[in-house]
Motif scaffolding. Structure first.
Motif, PDB file in Angstrom:
ATOM      1  N   LEU A 151     -32.952 -65.958 -75.732  1.00 23.39           N
ATOM      2  CA  LEU A 151     -32.757 -65.984 -77.181  1.00 23.39           C
ATOM      3  C   LEU A 151     -32.048 -64.735 -77.682  1.00 23.39           C
ATOM      4  O   LEU A 151     -32.325 -63.617 -77.239  1.00 23.39           O
ATOM      5  N   GLY A 152     -31.134 -64.942 -78.619  1.00 21.41           N
ATOM      6  CA  GLY A 152     -30.536 -63.834 -79.321  1.00 21.41           C
ATOM      7  C   GLY A 152     -31.498 -63.291 -80.358  1.00 21.41           C
ATOM      8  O   GLY A 152     -32.533 -63.919 -80.671  1.00 21.41           O
ATOM      9  N   ASP A 153     -31.167 -62.146 -80.942  1.00 27.73           N
ATOM     10  CA  ASP A 153     -32.076 -61.485 -81.876  1.00 27.73           C
ATOM     11  C   ASP A 153     -32.381 -62.335 -83.107  1.00 27.73           C
ATOM     12  O   ASP A 153     -33.438 -62.198 -83.709  1.00 27.73           O
ATOM     13  N   ARG A 154     -31.473 -63.208 -83.478  1.00 24.89           N
ATOM     14  CA  ARG A 154     -31.655 -64.026 -84.684  1.00 24.89           C
ATOM     15  C   ARG A 154     -31.726 -65.515 -84.361  1.00 24.89           C
ATOM     16  O   ARG A 154     -31.368 -66.357 -85.185  1.00 24.89           O
ATOM     17  N   GLU A 155     -32.210 -65.837 -83.169  1.00 21.00           N
ATOM     18  CA  GLU A 155     -32.309 -67.233 -82.757  1.00 21.00           C
ATOM     19  C   GLU A 155     -33.763 -67.624 -82.522  1.00 21.00           C
ATOM     20  O   GLU A 155     -34.616 -66.765 -82.290  1.00 21.00           O
ATOM     21  N   ALA A 156     -34.017 -68.913 -82.561  1.00 17.98           N
ATOM     22  CA  ALA A 156     -35.377 -69.423 -82.360  1.00 17.98           C
ATOM     23  C   ALA A 156     -35.324 -70.772 -81.661  1.00 17.98           C
ATOM     24  O   ALA A 156     -34.317 -71.485 -81.701  1.00 17.98           O
ATOM     25  N   THR A 170     -30.065 -78.527 -83.900  1.00 20.35           N
ATOM     26  CA  THR A 170     -29.519 -77.275 -83.386  1.00 20.35           C
ATOM     27  C   THR A 170     -28.508 -76.683 -84.364  1.00 20.35           C
ATOM     28  O   THR A 170     -27.652 -77.402 -84.892  1.00 20.35           O
ATOM     29  N   GLY A 171     -28.638 -75.383 -84.613  1.00 22.65           N
ATOM     30  CA  GLY A 171     -27.732 -74.692 -85.525  1.00 22.65           C
ATOM     31  C   GLY A 171     -28.260 -74.536 -86.934  1.00 22.65           C
ATOM     32  O   GLY A 171     -27.684 -73.781 -87.738  1.00 22.65           O
ATOM     33  N   ALA A 172     -29.349 -75.227 -87.271  1.00 23.97           N
ATOM     34  CA  ALA A 172     -29.907 -75.135 -88.624  1.00 23.97           C
ATOM     35  C   ALA A 172     -30.610 -73.807 -88.824  1.00 23.97           C
ATOM     36  O   ALA A 172     -31.223 -73.255 -87.908  1.00 23.97           O
ATOM     37  N   ALA A 173     -30.537 -73.282 -90.035  1.00 23.40           N
ATOM     38  CA  ALA A 173     -31.204 -72.030 -90.380  1.00 23.40           C
ATOM     39  C   ALA A 173     -32.618 -72.327 -90.875  1.00 23.40           C
ATOM     40  O   ALA A 173     -32.822 -73.218 -91.702  1.00 23.40           O
ATOM     41  N   VAL A 174     -33.589 -71.590 -90.351  1.00 24.08           N
ATOM     42  CA  VAL A 174     -34.979 -71.751 -90.780  1.00 24.08           C
ATOM     43  C   VAL A 174     -35.528 -70.393 -91.206  1.00 24.08           C
ATOM     44  O   VAL A 174     -35.113 -69.346 -90.695  1.00 24.08           O
ATOM     45  N   LEU A 175     -36.443 -70.427 -92.147  1.00 19.73           N
ATOM     46  CA  LEU A 175     -37.124 -69.225 -92.620  1.00 19.73           C
ATOM     47  C   LEU A 175     -38.559 -69.263 -92.111  1.00 19.73           C
ATOM     48  O   LEU A 175     -39.292 -70.207 -92.400  1.00 19.73           O
ATOM     49  N   VAL A 176     -38.942 -68.254 -91.354  1.00 14.03           N
ATOM     50  CA  VAL A 176     -40.268 -68.184 -90.751  1.00 14.03           C
ATOM     51  C   VAL A 176     -41.058 -67.085 -91.446  1.00 14.03           C
ATOM     52  O   VAL A 176     -40.729 -65.904 -91.338  1.00 14.03           O
ATOM     53  N   ARG A 177     -42.080 -67.479 -92.172  1.00 11.44           N
ATOM     54  CA  ARG A 177     -42.927 -66.536 -92.908  1.00 11.44           C
ATOM     55  C   ARG A 177     -44.166 -66.236 -92.078  1.00 11.44           C
ATOM     56  O   ARG A 177     -45.011 -67.096 -91.856  1.00 11.44           O
ATOM     57  N   VAL A 178     -44.266 -64.999 -91.577  1.00  9.27           N
ATOM     58  CA  VAL A 178     -45.340 -64.589 -90.691  1.00  9.27           C
ATOM     59  C   VAL A 178     -46.226 -63.579 -91.395  1.00  9.27           C
ATOM     60  O   VAL A 178     -45.730 -62.640 -92.039  1.00  9.27           O
ATOM     61  N   ASP A 194     -48.803 -57.876-101.995  1.00  6.70           N
ATOM     62  CA  ASP A 194     -47.364 -58.054-101.996  1.00  6.70           C
ATOM     63  C   ASP A 194     -46.743 -57.768-100.640  1.00  6.70           C
ATOM     64  O   ASP A 194     -45.538 -57.904-100.460  1.00  6.70           O
ATOM     65  N   GLU A 195     -47.559 -57.386 -99.649  1.00  4.88           N
ATOM     66  CA  GLU A 195     -47.024 -57.061 -98.336  1.00  4.88           C
ATOM     67  C   GLU A 195     -47.791 -57.806 -97.236  1.00  4.88           C
ATOM     68  O   GLU A 195     -48.032 -57.283 -96.164  1.00  4.88           O
ATOM     69  N   VAL A 196     -48.180 -59.036 -97.544  1.00  7.63           N
ATOM     70  CA  VAL A 196     -48.999 -59.777 -96.582  1.00  7.63           C
ATOM     71  C   VAL A 196     -48.169 -60.475 -95.525  1.00  7.63           C
ATOM     72  O   VAL A 196     -48.708 -60.971 -94.538  1.00  7.63           O
ATOM     73  N   GLY A 197     -46.857 -60.528 -95.710  1.00  6.78           N
ATOM     74  CA  GLY A 197     -46.060 -61.259 -94.735  1.00  6.78           C
ATOM     75  C   GLY A 197     -44.635 -60.764 -94.659  1.00  6.78           C
ATOM     76  O   GLY A 197     -44.174 -59.962 -95.472  1.00  6.78           O
ATOM     77  N   ARG A 198     -43.950 -61.251 -93.623  1.00  7.78           N
ATOM     78  CA  ARG A 198     -42.541 -60.956 -93.425  1.00  7.78           C
ATOM     79  C   ARG A 198     -41.816 -62.274 -93.174  1.00  7.78           C
ATOM     80  O   ARG A 198     -42.326 -63.167 -92.500  1.00  7.78           O
ATOM     81  N   THR A 199     -40.619 -62.406 -93.725  1.00  2.99           N
ATOM     82  CA  THR A 199     -39.832 -63.617 -93.550  1.00  2.99           C
ATOM     83  C   THR A 199     -38.650 -63.337 -92.632  1.00  2.99           C
ATOM     84  O   THR A 199     -37.881 -62.412 -92.873  1.00  2.99           O
ATOM     85  N   LEU A 200     -38.544 -64.137 -91.585  1.00  2.00           N
ATOM     86  CA  LEU A 200     -37.449 -64.021 -90.642  1.00  2.00           C
ATOM     87  C   LEU A 200     -36.494 -65.198 -90.838  1.00  2.00           C
ATOM     88  O   LEU A 200     -36.926 -66.359 -90.847  1.00  2.00           O
ATOM     89  N   ARG A 201     -35.228 -64.897 -91.023  1.00  3.48           N
ATOM     90  CA  ARG A 201     -34.224 -65.965 -91.082  1.00  3.48           C
ATOM     91  C   ARG A 201     -33.642 -66.112 -89.682  1.00  3.48           C
ATOM     92  O   ARG A 201     -33.053 -65.175 -89.126  1.00  3.48           O
ATOM     93  N   LEU A 202     -33.792 -67.304 -89.114  1.00  3.62           N
ATOM     94  CA  LEU A 202     -33.399 -67.535 -87.745  1.00  3.62           C
ATOM     95  C   LEU A 202     -32.564 -68.807 -87.629  1.00  3.62           C
ATOM     96  O   LEU A 202     -32.707 -69.728 -88.435  1.00  3.62           O
ATOM     97  N   ILE A 203     -31.704 -68.828 -86.621  1.00  9.39           N
ATOM     98  CA  ILE A 203     -30.887 -70.003 -86.345  1.00  9.39           C
ATOM     99  C   ILE A 203     -31.522 -70.782 -85.192  1.00  9.39           C
ATOM    100  O   ILE A 203     -31.877 -70.199 -84.169  1.00  9.39           O
ATOM    101  N   THR A 204     -31.646 -72.076 -85.375  1.00  9.98           N
ATOM    102  CA  THR A 204     -32.248 -72.921 -84.340  1.00  9.98           C
ATOM    103  C   THR A 204     -31.322 -72.999 -83.132  1.00  9.98           C
ATOM    104  O   THR A 204     -30.262 -73.637 -83.187  1.00  9.98           O
TER     105      THR A 204
END
Length: 277
Positions: A151-156, A170-178, A194-204
């Motif tokens: 996986l690349g740094d911005r892939e999932a 494949t190729g769709a952008a998803v937002l992962v809230r962790v 206000d700091e309970v999570g982080r959102t990662l924007r990743l490409i499928t």
């Protein structure tokens, strides 16, 4: 697979048992072979009884095979795991493997991060809750003996069920809230809401099939698996945990007895742990 088990148990197994029970009660508790012998004669009755019993054995073998496939798809080669609500050193996994006693009981290990998340498809806004996020690297795939995802740094990678729920390809952008780890409970007055999570924007990068461990799960469940695999280093950075993880997978050595392995693993973890673990 789970629906077939339910349908088979209710419509096949339960109905068969009920019919045999009624027939037996009407004939003073006689067994199925005895009833077949009386109604059809010696040779035909015996053949019928053998056919019924043979069919039951085939169904049982099929169910056992389905359950075995389900376990293999969900757990891979995981026999044991070290898990903690707090993060510990990623290097603890290597420290365990370096101990002479480790390979007497275990074949391999793999560190990772396991977290809960909400995932949304960016374009449509469709979202899914109850998703497990796995922060993994090459060691995870090597541990299970499946092809590496690289996986690349911005892939999932997404599980098939999650991809269907979000209607992504494949190729769709998803937002992962962790959710970020915190020593302060979220319901505390001192917690930073206000700091309970982080959102990662990743490409499928890929919809990972079950054969490639796309349905990996450490939870006891038989339903659909909502899972997303992200680069371990990226997740560590977003969660601000440094080189730390919260789970280590362990594979037992071939032919080793399972008795006492949990205690041995616990003792080895205590011995290998550092003060900051």
């Amino acid at each position: 697979g789970f629906l077939w088990l339910v349908i088979g148990a209710v419509l096949a197994g339960a109905v068969q048992d009920f019919v045999i029970l009624v027939a037996s009660m009407r004939r003073n508790g006689r067994s199925l072979p005895e009833i077949a012998h009386d109604e059809l004669g010696s040779i035909t009755g015996t053949a019928t009884a053998v056919a019924v019993l043979g069919g039951a054995l085939l169904v049982g073998h099929s169910v056992r095979g389905s359950l075995a496939d389900l376990v293999n798809n969900r757990l891979g080669k995981t026999d044991w795991m070290v898990a903690s609500p707090r993060f510990f050193r990623e290097a603890l996994a290597a420290d365990l493997a370096a101990r002479p006693a480790f390979h007497d009981a275990f074949a391999s290990q793999a560190p990772l991060i396991v977290a809960d998340a909400v995932v949304m498809e960016q374009a449509s806004g469709r979202r899914a809750g109850g998703v497990k996020v796995y922060g993994v690297d090459e060691r995870f795939w090597r541990f299970h003996g499946v092809a590496s995802a690289s996986l690349g740094d911005r892939e999932a990678l997404l599980s098939p069920a999650l991809a269907r729920e979000l209607n992504v390809s494949t190729g769709a952008a998803v937002l992962v809230r962790v959710q970020r780890p915190s020593d302060i409970p979220l319901d505390s007055l001192h917690a930073r809401k206000d700091e309970v999570g982080r959102t990662l924007r990743l490409i499928t990068r890929e919809i990972r099939p079950a054969s490639g461990l796309g349905e990996f799960s450490l939870d006891a469940q038989q339903g659909d698996v909502y899972a997303v695999f992200v680069p371990l280093a990226r997740l560590q950075t977003e969660l601000e945990v440094g080189h730390r993880v919260n789970t280590i997978l362990l594979e037992s050595s071939p032919g080793h007895r399972t008795t006492g392995l949990a205690e041995r693993a616990r003792d080895m973890v205590r011995e290998a742990a550092a003060p900051d673990d």
